[in-house]
Write a protein that holds these residues in place. Structure first.
Motif, PDB file in Angstrom:
ATOM      1  N   LYS A 154     -68.212  22.897  41.871  1.00 19.20           N
ATOM      2  CA  LYS A 154     -67.124  23.869  41.934  1.00 19.20           C
ATOM      3  C   LYS A 154     -66.806  24.362  40.520  1.00 19.20           C
ATOM      4  CE  LYS A 154     -65.972  24.118  46.303  1.00 19.20           C
ATOM      5  NZ  LYS A 154     -65.929  25.406  47.025  1.00 19.20           N
ATOM      6  N   THR A 155     -67.396  25.502  40.159  1.00 24.27           N
ATOM      7  CA  THR A 155     -67.121  26.116  38.860  1.00 24.27           C
ATOM      8  C   THR A 155     -66.984  27.621  39.055  1.00 24.27           C
ATOM      9  OG1 THR A 155     -69.389  26.654  38.183  1.00 24.27           O
ATOM     10  CG2 THR A 155     -68.666  24.383  37.828  1.00 24.27           C
ATOM     11  N   LEU A 156     -66.674  28.313  37.976  1.00 26.00           N
ATOM     12  CA  LEU A 156     -66.540  29.768  38.031  1.00 26.00           C
ATOM     13  C   LEU A 156     -67.884  30.455  38.274  1.00 26.00           C
ATOM     14  CD1 LEU A 156     -63.946  30.128  35.178  1.00 26.00           C
ATOM     15  CD2 LEU A 156     -63.582  30.824  37.551  1.00 26.00           C
ATOM     16  N   GLY A 157     -68.958  29.697  38.192  1.00 28.13           N
ATOM     17  CA  GLY A 157     -70.263  30.248  38.535  1.00 28.13           C
ATOM     18  C   GLY A 157     -70.316  30.724  39.973  1.00 28.13           C
ATOM     19  N   GLU A 158     -69.479  30.144  40.838  1.00 27.94           N
ATOM     20  CA  GLU A 158     -69.426  30.580  42.241  1.00 27.94           C
ATOM     21  C   GLU A 158     -69.109  32.065  42.341  1.00 27.94           C
ATOM     22  OE1 GLU A 158     -66.957  28.593  45.023  1.00 27.94           O
ATOM     23  OE2 GLU A 158     -67.800  26.608  44.631  1.00 27.94           O
ATOM     24  N   VAL A 159     -68.176  32.508  41.503  1.00 28.16           N
ATOM     25  CA  VAL A 159     -67.756  33.910  41.534  1.00 28.16           C
ATOM     26  C   VAL A 159     -68.910  34.816  41.103  1.00 28.16           C
ATOM     27  CG1 VAL A 159     -66.015  35.549  40.746  1.00 28.16           C
ATOM     28  CG2 VAL A 159     -65.432  33.125  40.950  1.00 28.16           C
ATOM     29  N   ALA A 219     -62.684  43.962  46.138  1.00 31.45           N
ATOM     30  CA  ALA A 219     -62.705  44.093  44.676  1.00 31.45           C
ATOM     31  C   ALA A 219     -62.293  42.794  43.995  1.00 31.45           C
ATOM     32  CB  ALA A 219     -61.781  45.224  44.234  1.00 31.45           C
ATOM     33  N   ILE A 220     -61.536  41.954  44.706  1.00 27.60           N
ATOM     34  CA  ILE A 220     -61.084  40.665  44.170  1.00 27.60           C
ATOM     35  C   ILE A 220     -61.808  39.553  44.916  1.00 27.60           C
ATOM     36  CG2 ILE A 220     -59.110  39.141  43.818  1.00 27.60           C
ATOM     37  CD1 ILE A 220     -58.990  41.611  42.099  1.00 27.60           C
ATOM     38  N   TYR A 221     -62.281  38.563  44.179  1.00 28.17           N
ATOM     39  CA  TYR A 221     -63.004  37.441  44.782  1.00 28.17           C
ATOM     40  C   TYR A 221     -62.167  36.826  45.900  1.00 28.17           C
ATOM     41  CZ  TYR A 221     -65.566  33.041  45.164  1.00 28.17           C
ATOM     42  OH  TYR A 221     -66.294  31.960  45.630  1.00 28.17           O
ATOM     43  N   ASN A 222     -62.743  36.731  47.094  1.00 27.37           N
ATOM     44  CA  ASN A 222     -61.987  36.318  48.273  1.00 27.37           C
ATOM     45  C   ASN A 222     -62.589  35.112  48.983  1.00 27.37           C
ATOM     46  OD1 ASN A 222     -64.283  37.547  49.224  1.00 27.37           O
ATOM     47  ND2 ASN A 222     -63.241  38.957  50.630  1.00 27.37           N
ATOM     48  N   GLN A 223     -63.474  34.391  48.295  1.00 26.28           N
ATOM     49  CA  GLN A 223     -64.116  33.237  48.933  1.00 26.28           C
ATOM     50  C   GLN A 223     -63.545  31.912  48.419  1.00 26.28           C
ATOM     51  OE1 GLN A 223     -68.408  33.668  48.667  1.00 26.28           O
ATOM     52  NE2 GLN A 223     -68.232  35.887  48.877  1.00 26.28           N
ATOM     53  N   GLY A 224     -62.434  31.985  47.742  1.00 26.90           N
ATOM     54  CA  GLY A 224     -61.783  30.798  47.203  1.00 26.90           C
ATOM     55  C   GLY A 224     -60.715  31.218  46.210  1.00 26.90           C
ATOM     56  N   SER A 225     -59.993  30.236  45.700  1.00 33.46           N
ATOM     57  CA  SER A 225     -58.927  30.503  44.736  1.00 33.46           C
ATOM     58  C   SER A 225     -59.498  30.562  43.320  1.00 33.46           C
ATOM     59  CB  SER A 225     -57.863  29.408  44.819  1.00 33.46           C
ATOM     60  OG  SER A 225     -56.996  29.467  43.705  1.00 33.46           O
ATOM     61  N   LEU A 226     -59.314  31.690  42.646  1.00 33.29           N
ATOM     62  CA  LEU A 226     -59.769  31.806  41.260  1.00 33.29           C
ATOM     63  C   LEU A 226     -59.060  30.797  40.362  1.00 33.29           C
ATOM     64  CD1 LEU A 226     -59.948  35.692  40.847  1.00 33.29           C
ATOM     65  CD2 LEU A 226     -61.869  34.097  40.753  1.00 33.29           C
ATOM     66  N   PHE A 227     -57.780  30.553  40.660  1.00 35.50           N
ATOM     67  CA  PHE A 227     -57.013  29.606  39.842  1.00 35.50           C
ATOM     68  C   PHE A 227     -57.607  28.206  39.931  1.00 35.50           C
ATOM     69  CE2 PHE A 227     -53.653  26.388  39.483  1.00 35.50           C
ATOM     70  CZ  PHE A 227     -53.176  26.657  38.203  1.00 35.50           C
ATOM     71  N   TRP A 228     -57.890  27.743  41.168  1.00 39.04           N
ATOM     72  CA  TRP A 228     -58.392  26.379  41.321  1.00 39.04           C
ATOM     73  C   TRP A 228     -59.842  26.253  40.861  1.00 39.04           C
ATOM     74  CZ3 TRP A 228     -55.425  22.522  41.193  1.00 39.04           C
ATOM     75  CH2 TRP A 228     -54.149  22.597  41.724  1.00 39.04           C
ATOM     76  N   LEU A 229     -60.628  27.305  41.004  1.00 40.20           N
ATOM     77  CA  LEU A 229     -61.983  27.285  40.462  1.00 40.20           C
ATOM     78  C   LEU A 229     -61.940  27.142  38.936  1.00 40.20           C
ATOM     79  CD1 LEU A 229     -64.023  29.946  42.481  1.00 40.20           C
ATOM     80  CD2 LEU A 229     -64.387  27.469  42.427  1.00 40.20           C
ATOM     81  N   THR A 230     -60.972  27.813  38.315  1.00 40.50           N
ATOM     82  CA  THR A 230     -60.816  27.707  36.859  1.00 40.50           C
ATOM     83  C   THR A 230     -60.402  26.295  36.462  1.00 40.50           C
ATOM     84  OG1 THR A 230     -60.180  30.038  36.725  1.00 40.50           O
ATOM     85  CG2 THR A 230     -59.611  28.644  34.854  1.00 40.50           C
ATOM     86  N   VAL A 231     -59.469  25.716  37.214  1.00 35.28           N
ATOM     87  CA  VAL A 231     -59.036  24.335  36.939  1.00 35.28           C
ATOM     88  C   VAL A 231     -60.207  23.362  37.072  1.00 35.28           C
ATOM     89  CG1 VAL A 231     -57.589  22.434  37.768  1.00 35.28           C
ATOM     90  CG2 VAL A 231     -56.628  24.740  37.577  1.00 35.28           C
TER      91      VAL A 231
END
Length: 245
Positions: free
Chosen positions: A196-201, A40-52
């Protein structure tokens, strides 16, 4: 009731930070959106660092666009550069003429996959609103103020940096705000070329039919756009108040 919008923005900020730092807290809310055994939670990377990284890409592209657009606006509002106004308008309209996806497709063969094609697309897309607002700000200055500056013996350079740009800054900032909000959403497509952007999610959610992933990426981008838009708008009001004072 003027405090309600401020309270709402603060709540959005707190929820965004909580989700980026402790996304597992929100898993029960997102669990109904996924199939059995799917995360249920994105698990292929850090949401925090993708946002940064997403914000860094937008910041770099917007900064470059602001420097170029304001420089062009200054050039065409000088007596010596007025004839370049049509050419400048044509240049800044390139980003609006070609969709960001088309710019990415053209840039990837030259610069390769990664952040560079995304930066180019966002840079071109952000030029027009900043240029037009800078042009408006520099051509609608109070005549009495400009006449007083000339009467005081100020050189053209002194008038530009001490009078024109400070007075035009709130209007220029409006263009930058529009550019940032557009870029925040547009940057998501950079993940199609390995940026590396939030588009990955969002892409991961579409590929795995995981609505929770899509919702996470979309809501984070939306929250960032609202918060940054409101922050820049508040700065515009502050600067406008100082100019009037």
């Amino acid at each position: 009731m003027a405090w309600l919008p401020k309270l709402a923005r603060m709540a959005v900020l707190v929820l965004l930070l909580a989700f980026l730092l402790q996304p597992s807290w929100f898993e029960p809310l997102l669990r109904p959106l996924v199939q059995q055994n799917a995360p249920a939670i994105y698990n292929q990377g850090s949401l925090f660092w993708l946002t940064v990284l997403h914000l860094r890409t937008v910041f770099v592209a917007t900064l470059a666009a602001a420097i170029v657009a304001v420089a062009l606006a200054i050039l065409v509002t000088r007596r010596a550069g007025a004839e370049f106004l049509p050419l400048s308008r044509s240049l800044v309209n390139i980003g609006q003429t070609f969709p960001p996806v088309a710019v990415l497709a053209l840039a990837v063969p030259i610069f390769g996959f990664g952040e560079k094609p995304t930066l180019i697309a966002l840079f071109l897309y952000g030029l027009l609103p900043i240029f037009e607002n800078a042009l408006t700000g520099l051509t609608t200055l109070p005549p009495a103020v400009m006449e007083a500056a000339r009467g005081a013996g100020m050189t053209e350079r002194q008038r530009l940096f001490n009078i024109e740009l400070p007075l035009a800054l709130p209007v220029i900032l409006t263009g930058i705000r529009l550019s940032v909000v557009i870029s925040l959403a547009t940057a998501t497509i950079g993940s199609t070329v390995a940026a590396k952007t939030l588009g990955e999610v969002i892409i991961a959610g579409l590929q795995s039919n995981n609505l929770a992933f899509v919702l996470q990426g979309g809501l984070i981008v939306a929250a960032l756009a609202v918060l940054i838009h409101d922050a820049l708008q508040a700065l515009e009001r502050f600067l406008s108040g100082r100019v009037r004072a």
